[in-house]
Scaffold this motif. Sequence first.
Motif, PDB file in Angstrom:
ATOM      1  N   GLY A 145       0.793  -1.018  -0.116  1.00 52.62           N
ATOM      2  CA  GLY A 145      -0.038   0.314   0.028  1.00 52.62           C
ATOM      3  C   GLY A 145       0.761   1.505   0.231  1.00 52.62           C
ATOM      4  O   GLY A 145       0.096   2.365   0.640  1.00 52.62           O
TER       5      GLY A 145
ATOM      6  N   GLU B 253      -4.541   8.290   0.681  1.00 48.92           N
ATOM      7  CA  GLU B 253      -5.181   7.282   0.643  1.00 48.92           C
ATOM      8  C   GLU B 253      -5.556   7.060  -0.966  1.00 48.92           C
ATOM      9  O   GLU B 253      -5.706   5.534  -0.597  1.00 48.92           O
ATOM     10  CB  GLU B 253      -6.473   8.114   1.605  1.00 48.92           C
TER      11      GLU B 253
ATOM     12  N   SER C 137      -2.557   4.735  -2.440  1.00 49.05           N
ATOM     13  CA  SER C 137      -2.278   3.776  -1.974  1.00 49.05           C
ATOM     14  C   SER C 137      -3.518   2.701  -1.873  1.00 49.05           C
ATOM     15  O   SER C 137      -3.696   1.471  -2.104  1.00 49.05           O
ATOM     16  CB  SER C 137      -2.558   3.641  -0.055  1.00 49.05           C
ATOM     17  N   THR C 138      -4.834   2.152  -1.909  1.00 46.61           N
ATOM     18  CA  THR C 138      -5.849   1.992  -1.758  1.00 46.61           C
ATOM     19  C   THR C 138      -5.396   1.592  -3.958  1.00 46.61           C
ATOM     20  O   THR C 138      -5.243   0.133  -4.131  1.00 46.61           O
ATOM     21  CB  THR C 138      -7.518   2.799  -1.579  1.00 46.61           C
TER      22      THR C 138
ATOM     23  N   SER D 182      -2.559  -0.714  -3.207  1.00 49.89           N
ATOM     24  CA  SER D 182      -3.106  -1.938  -3.180  1.00 49.89           C
ATOM     25  C   SER D 182      -3.739  -3.354  -3.385  1.00 49.89           C
ATOM     26  O   SER D 182      -3.209  -4.197  -3.881  1.00 49.89           O
ATOM     27  CB  SER D 182      -3.750  -1.956  -1.588  1.00 49.89           C
ATOM     28  N   GLN D 183      -4.645  -2.433  -4.580  1.00 50.33           N
ATOM     29  CA  GLN D 183      -5.566  -3.411  -5.570  1.00 50.33           C
ATOM     30  C   GLN D 183      -4.651  -3.842  -6.622  1.00 50.33           C
ATOM     31  O   GLN D 183      -4.835  -4.901  -7.230  1.00 50.33           O
ATOM     32  CB  GLN D 183      -7.058  -2.685  -6.241  1.00 50.33           C
TER      33      GLN D 183
ATOM     34  N   LYS E 145      -2.270  -6.820  -4.747  1.00 44.58           N
ATOM     35  CA  LYS E 145      -2.920  -7.951  -4.451  1.00 44.58           C
ATOM     36  C   LYS E 145      -3.338  -8.921  -5.339  1.00 44.58           C
ATOM     37  O   LYS E 145      -2.985 -10.424  -5.488  1.00 44.58           O
ATOM     38  CB  LYS E 145      -4.375  -8.004  -3.987  1.00 44.58           C
TER      39      LYS E 145
END
Length: 337
Positions: A256, A299, A302-303, A306-307, A310
């Motif tokens: 992230g 944010e 970061s999101t 992160s996606q 994954k």
Amino acid sequence: MKFDCVLPFEWKNGTDKFHFKHIKFYQATNLNERIVSLNQLNEYDLIFIRGRKQAIRLLEKDASIGKKLLFLNINYNLNDPRIMKEVNYLWKNSRVMFFQSTPLADRFKAYMRHKKVDSDTLEKKIKVLPQYVQPLSKEEREQIKQVRPLHLLKAGVIRPRYGLPVAVRAIQLIRKEYPKARLHLLYPSIVNKYRLESEPFLKSPGVVSHGEASAIDTKKMIVKAGIGLALLYDNTPDKTPSHAYLSRVLEYASLGAPVLTTRTPGNVDLFGQEYPLFVENEYDILNCYKRLQDPEFYESMSTFVSQVGKAFVGKNAVEKLWTTMKEVHQEKKSKGR
């Protein structure tokens, strides 16, 4: 179902929080001899191997392995006749050829089309198998307090094309507005020819030179710093990064940490053409750093990363290997082999 893994070093199940079932680990000084002997004993359906030289030496010891060989092609250079002679040999003598990114696979497909290889064969034999990463648990991440202002962290082998001077100039610009900001450098080694030239950069104001750190400590430091930095300055047309470079970009993403990175074919494929944190020079890094001081923008980035990350966490990324193994095995069964 049975899996055997042959390694040049001792490895125990559970190391670095990797836990595997149904796998037996073997340590061997001579990998190829051990693989050949185990294959004779077990008559494996498939043999997976990483590295061009390793695969060629294995086939030289036992050519029959080619019909069951899944080969991971880490890198290649279309303009190097020696390398391409080896790659073409492995193409002819392997069951499946994996590449670590879609651009690398697509470029090789285009090369093979020029050799009049049909599309069905290309789709069946060329697959993408991304680098795996293992993130921290949610609990571990929540225990880490992110620094303020955010720091930059650049990890990996230090070599000329990885932009250390640009990173140092960037932190000097950033510190004019954010005096407490730091550039953290984590590196297992420095390329010998670059060692003397790199020393002044490692000692620059605002630079914290950590040297080598364990895998778990590296992850914790990435989360604490908050921003990953991965630069590549390469004058070749394909801008092919090293295995370690790709691993680091994916690790930042999976943790992230928004990644400030140069626009390579692999990074564009990973993050998209419009990714707002692509950088070219120290001024771009400064501007992106300032944007990331906005909590909402940070944010959102970061999101987003992160996606993206994954898909490259071990338990997800391995699905592509698993799917290919099942397809190849089913094909062998349907042909009665």
